[in-house]
Design an enzyme around this catalytic site. Structure first.
Site, PDB file in Angstrom:
ATOM      1  N   ARG A 163       0.829  -1.217   0.000  1.00  0.00           N
ATOM      2  CA  ARG A 163       0.000   0.000   0.000  1.00  0.00           C
ATOM      3  C   ARG A 163       0.861   1.264   0.000  1.00  0.00           C
ATOM      4  O   ARG A 163       0.580   2.208  -0.722  1.00  0.00           O
ATOM      5  CB  ARG A 163      -0.947  -0.009   1.196  1.00  0.00           C
ATOM      6  CG  ARG A 163      -2.090  -0.951   0.958  1.00  0.00           C
ATOM      7  CD  ARG A 163      -3.046  -1.086   2.099  1.00  0.00           C
ATOM      8  NE  ARG A 163      -4.170  -1.902   1.636  1.00  0.00           N
ATOM      9  CZ  ARG A 163      -5.248  -2.181   2.361  1.00  0.00           C
ATOM     10  NH1 ARG A 163      -5.352  -1.728   3.588  1.00  0.00           N
ATOM     11  NH2 ARG A 163      -6.207  -2.925   1.863  1.00  0.00           N
ATOM     12  N   GLN A 170      -9.262   2.339   1.793  1.00  0.00           N
ATOM     13  CA  GLN A 170      -8.230   3.042   2.580  1.00  0.00           C
ATOM     14  C   GLN A 170      -8.910   3.939   3.613  1.00  0.00           C
ATOM     15  O   GLN A 170      -8.477   4.044   4.765  1.00  0.00           O
ATOM     16  CB  GLN A 170      -7.326   3.905   1.683  1.00  0.00           C
ATOM     17  CG  GLN A 170      -6.621   3.169   0.562  1.00  0.00           C
ATOM     18  CD  GLN A 170      -5.848   1.971   1.049  1.00  0.00           C
ATOM     19  OE1 GLN A 170      -5.197   2.018   2.087  1.00  0.00           O
ATOM     20  NE2 GLN A 170      -5.910   0.867   0.314  1.00  0.00           N
ATOM     21  N   TYR A 203      -6.334  -0.744  -7.052  1.00  0.00           N
ATOM     22  CA  TYR A 203      -5.736  -1.975  -6.495  1.00  0.00           C
ATOM     23  C   TYR A 203      -5.058  -1.721  -5.141  1.00  0.00           C
ATOM     24  O   TYR A 203      -4.859  -0.584  -4.766  1.00  0.00           O
ATOM     25  CB  TYR A 203      -4.855  -2.730  -7.490  1.00  0.00           C
ATOM     26  CG  TYR A 203      -3.622  -2.081  -8.087  1.00  0.00           C
ATOM     27  CD1 TYR A 203      -3.057  -0.916  -7.605  1.00  0.00           C
ATOM     28  CD2 TYR A 203      -2.995  -2.693  -9.178  1.00  0.00           C
ATOM     29  CE1 TYR A 203      -1.920  -0.381  -8.177  1.00  0.00           C
ATOM     30  CE2 TYR A 203      -1.843  -2.160  -9.754  1.00  0.00           C
ATOM     31  CZ  TYR A 203      -1.328  -1.006  -9.251  1.00  0.00           C
ATOM     32  OH  TYR A 203      -0.205  -0.475  -9.811  1.00  0.00           O
ATOM     33  N   GLU A 204      -4.781  -2.803  -4.447  1.00  0.00           N
ATOM     34  CA  GLU A 204      -4.293  -2.733  -3.057  1.00  0.00           C
ATOM     35  C   GLU A 204      -5.305  -2.042  -2.152  1.00  0.00           C
ATOM     36  O   GLU A 204      -4.928  -1.367  -1.192  1.00  0.00           O
ATOM     37  CB  GLU A 204      -2.944  -2.007  -2.972  1.00  0.00           C
ATOM     38  CG  GLU A 204      -1.788  -2.748  -3.557  1.00  0.00           C
ATOM     39  CD  GLU A 204      -1.646  -4.136  -2.980  1.00  0.00           C
ATOM     40  OE1 GLU A 204      -2.092  -4.372  -1.840  1.00  0.00           O
ATOM     41  OE2 GLU A 204      -1.114  -4.998  -3.679  1.00  0.00           O
ATOM     42  N   GLY A 205      -6.572  -2.210  -2.461  1.00  0.00           N
ATOM     43  CA  GLY A 205      -7.621  -1.576  -1.658  1.00  0.00           C
ATOM     44  C   GLY A 205      -7.971  -0.236  -2.262  1.00  0.00           C
ATOM     45  O   GLY A 205      -7.104   0.649  -2.373  1.00  0.00           O
TER      46      GLY A 205
END
Ligand SMILES: Cc1cc2nc3c(=O)[nH]c(=O)nc-3n(C[C@H](O)[C@H](O)[C@H](O)COP(=O)(O)OP(=O)(O)OC[C@H]3O[C@@H](n4cnc5c(N)ncnc54)[C@H](O)[C@@H]3O)c2cc1C
Length: 596
Positions: A298, A449, A442-444
């Protein structure tokens, strides 16, 4: 075609003057070898690699994309990508910040962050291949058994193998509790993994012989939801306990996605058909282990956003100086020319300064967050490590969420500065705008977040990270209370920070009465916190520049950019505050059926 030159002067400023890296590394056990000579040499060499080998392949990757061969289930990366990877591995770059015991160079993450920025500015799609190896290294280091570390870490650190992160399934993206991939025990510590994962970055490619997939799956006795998820190491080629590579495993890439941006990055459907895997960490505790990887990733995605802003800005600035259109409103600034350059127009300057403020501010924020990772790993005493852990866990969703959203904004500003010449492919600006878009997903996603920040880091953890953050800003404000040169920044910074505390308290009360208030406020709260964080790094940057040996122009540029940030970007907090205070009603009152 767009160009890229590593901004070494500002990178050195961020590291030496803003962060005080020399003193920090000297006192962190294990980081002492990162002296100024070493760092300067690393940054210079990285700038050459990125400028000469990676940047010219950026447009090639976008035009060619990856190619999937159904007959062999293989993926060919764009022309030149593999040769650049070989060069990267030969230069020892893959193990730059990895632990020395596994063949890495053990250099600090905060220094590695600048190398990462250069890679992502030069070629974001290419950078996704080594990106996940870094996260896999962290997960194996923290959760792997000795044999797993011995067998997998060294080849990954040396760049001979790469890593992936396999979470997403067709019906399960954000909500990992829904995942169905199964893991059946087969004796001798082996599990048979079956299921389909989608959107797997670098799931298949032609860079390395082996690819190590870290796969989330359910054991037969797993409880439902996220508490029943375990993590497995599943290599493309099986690996014996002594580390020797064996036969092909029962997994294959079934297709690659055609997508908006980062076309040189292979986004794969991965089919696992009873593939041999090895449990990493504790049964049913896979999500916690995967979070080790996700937190690293992240922060890294936040840097991807900042890196794109930097490159887009460099090109937009050069264009704004050259392109002649219209006269300044107050009269010709360049009467000898047929028209003035774009840079004279206030609104073009607004877009340029927005990019500069987010790029340099984002760099400083990133270096600061990664320095906390260094302290978390190497801090001499437990209390210091714990504080760094709590603070970086608070800052991670801010770095990820705000710098990637800023990348979408700023790459579009760069395109806009080029006008129609930005919209056409030839100048490379539209590629940056397309490439930037994935970083908020992506990655949340940004929303995730935001929920992580407000729901977990602030509400569930009683705001421990937020408290450290506010204390640090308050100490900075007090230290500079009598510094006339900083007074214009300290006042607004102190006000915005206090307001963040007040907003948090008020939100906490409302959330007790109605949990929907958290979801309704989260994204505005994320931005609010991000703008305060950037205000802090900008005020601190002015102080660091004033105290540095940089020349007068460098110092003046920092001060002007900080003034722009405080005058034109920080006030965005007012709109976010109003939205937070408006509460959930205007979002939830309308019945679903009335949406149309
Ligand atoms: C190019 C690319 C590369 C990727 N690489 C990887 C990879 O390497 N490994 C991997 O495992 N995955 C990868 N992904 C998957 C990525 O992480 C997911 O797409 C992302 O997590 C979102 O999941 P989803 O697409 O299923 O959207 P959904 O979960 O269906 O969400 C759709 C929308 O609803 C919103 N939403 C969902 N729940 C909530 C909520 N509670 N509150 C507010 N909003 C909500 C989301 O924010 C989003 O905007 C990749 C995706 C792409 C496109």
């Amino acid at each position: 075609m767009s160009t890229y030159t590593a901004p070494l002067a500002d990178m050195r400023f961020a590291l030496y003057d803003f962060l005080g890296a020399e003193a920090l590394y000297a006192r962190l056990p294990g980081c002492e070898s990162a002296t100024r000579d070493v760092i300067d040499a690393v940054l210079d060499e990285a700038a050459k690699l990125c400028g000469q080998a990676l940047a010219p392949l950026n447009a090639v990757g976008d035009q060619e994309g990856c190619r999937y061969d159904k007959a062999t289930a293989s993926v060919a990366t764009p022309t030149g990508f593999k040769q650049a990877y070989d060069q990267f591995v030969e230069g020892g770059w893959s193990g730059l910040t990895a632990p020395a015991e596994f063949g890495g160079q053990g250099l600090p993450e905060s220094m590695g962050a600048l190398v990462k920025e250069m890679i992502d500015s030069a070629n974001l799609a290419w950078g996704t291949y080594p990106l996940l190896s870094h996260g896999a290294t962290e997960a194996l280091k923290q959760h792997g058994e000795k044999w797993q570390q011995d067998a997998f870490l060294k080849p990954i650190v040396e760049g001979r193998w790469t890593g992936t992160m396999c979470l997403t399934e067709p019906h399960c993206g954000t909500d990992l509790g829904l995942l169905k991939t199964r893991a059946e025990p087969a004796g001798d510590g082996v599990y048979r993994i079956s299921g389909t994962k989608i959107f797997i970055t670098a799931g298949e490619h032609d860079f390395t012989q082996n690819i190590v997939h870290l796969v989330l799956a359910r054991l037969p006795d797993a409880p439902a939801g996220t508490k029943g998820i375990s993590l497995f190491v599943v290599p493309k080629f099986k690996v014996a306990r002594d580390g020797t590579m064996g036969a092909r495993n029962a997994l294959a890439c079934g297709a690659i996605e055609h997508k908006m941006g980062i076309k040189g990055s292979a986004t794969c459907v991965m089919n696992f058909d009873g593939a041999e895997g090895y449990l990493l960490g504790q049964p049913h505790r896979g999500l916690a282990a995967m979070f080790t990887m996700m937190n690293t990733a992240r922060l890294a995605v936040g840097l991807q956003g900042q890196a794109l802003i930097e490159r887009a800005y460099q090109n937009a600035l050069a264009y704004a100086r050259e392109r002649l259109q219209m006269r300044a409103l107050s009269g010709a600034k360049f009467p000898d020319k047929p028209a003035d350059p774009l840079i004279v127009h206030p609104d073009v300057r607004r877009m340029l300064l927005t990019q500069k403020a987010f790029s340099e501010g984002g760099r400083a924020l990133g270096v600061y967050a990664y320095a906390l990772v260094d302290i978390q790993h190497h801090g001499a005493d437990e209390a210091e490590r714990k504080r760094a852990d709590e603070l970086v866990s608070f800052l991670t969703p801010i770095v990820k969420g705000v710098l990637t959203e800023a990348a979408v904004e700023c790459t579009n500003h760069a395109l806009q500065i080029y006008g129609g010449h930005g919209y056409i492919a030839e100048n490379g600006m539209e590629q940056f705008a397309r490439d930037a878009r994935i970083t908020t997903i992506y990655e949340g996603t940004t929303q995730i977040q935001a929920l992580d920040l407000l729901g977990r880091k602030v509400m569930q953890q009683q705001g421990v990270g937020l408290r450290h953050f506010m204390e640090e800003i308050s100490a900075f404000c007090q230290a500079h209370a009598r510094n006339d040169a900083l007074v214009e920044f300290i006042g607004p910074l102190a006000v915005a920070t206090k307001e963040l505390g007040d907003l948090t308290m008020a939100l906490g009360k409302r959330a007790i009465a109605d949990p929907e208030e958290v979801g309704a406020a989260a994204v505005d709260y994320l931005f609010y916190s991000g703008y305060v964080a950037l205000a802090y790094v900008w005020a601190k940057s002015v102080a660091a520049a004033d105290a540095s040996a940089h020349d007068a122009d460098f110092k003046a540029a920092k001060r002007h950019t900080a003034r722009f940030y405080f005058a034109r970007i920080l006030p965005r907090t007012r709109a976010h505050r109003a939205a937070i205070e408006a509460g959930a009603d205007s979002l939830l009152a309308m019945p679903d059926a009335l949406f149309g």
